[in-house]
Write a protein that holds these residues in place. Sequence first.
Motif, PDB file in Angstrom:
ATOM      1  N   MET A   1     -55.768 -20.530 -46.564  1.00  0.00           N
ATOM      2  CA  MET A   1     -54.869 -21.553 -47.082  1.00  0.00           C
ATOM      3  C   MET A   1     -55.472 -22.919 -46.751  1.00  0.00           C
TER       4      MET A   1
ATOM      5  N   ASP B   1     -50.899 -25.577 -46.983  1.00  0.00           N
ATOM      6  CA  ASP B   1     -50.173 -25.376 -45.728  1.00  0.00           C
ATOM      7  C   ASP B   1     -49.002 -26.353 -45.619  1.00  0.00           C
TER       8      ASP B   1
ATOM      9  N   ALA C   1     -46.283 -25.305 -48.103  1.00  0.00           N
ATOM     10  CA  ALA C   1     -45.578 -24.121 -47.610  1.00  0.00           C
ATOM     11  C   ALA C   1     -44.598 -24.501 -46.506  1.00  0.00           C
TER      12      ALA C   1
ATOM     13  N   ARG D   1     -48.963 -20.695 -50.878  1.00  0.00           N
ATOM     14  CA  ARG D   1     -49.939 -20.284 -49.856  1.00  0.00           C
ATOM     15  C   ARG D   1     -51.274 -19.873 -50.469  1.00  0.00           C
TER      16      ARG D   1
END
Length: 166
Positions: free
Chosen positions: A1, A6, A9, A120
């Motif tokens: 990722m 990141d 997410a 992701r």
Amino acid sequence: MTAGADLLADAFGRINEGTVSVVEGLSPADLSRRVAPGANTIGWLVWHLVRVQDNHVAEAAGTEEVWTSDGWYQRFNLPFSEQATGYGHSRDDVDTVHVTAELLTGYARAVGEVTLNYVRGLSDADLERVVDSSWDPPVTLAVRLVSVIADDLKHLGQAEYVRGLL
């Protein structure tokens, strides 16, 4: 990722957690209660923010919305078309959203899972892809997803405020 994926997410994860916590333990009457004339209800606010996330992420991913693919449209049984997300809804439309906390959290969790799986897996090149060239500057996938996060956070904050007033 990637770092960008990141961060996305993390943001979507916080939204997903918030949507569940803001409705848990509320009765259908609580979810449909207006705290002032014309105010949006918690049920409508959460339904709307999850619908927008579902709609925009599905469009970006090139997939069907969870709303239709997993039968949530039928379970909610609302008097709107399958494509409705709440955008442009009137006060009367808001009044027709009568739901349970379990229904809302089920849909929110399903959309949250799909969203997190999607973001992701994004690369930096994916995030730089132009998804709407009708704007100046053109809108990239990263900008579109940040826009969804911003909209969701606004509505989540409104729902949390209304819950505090109950």
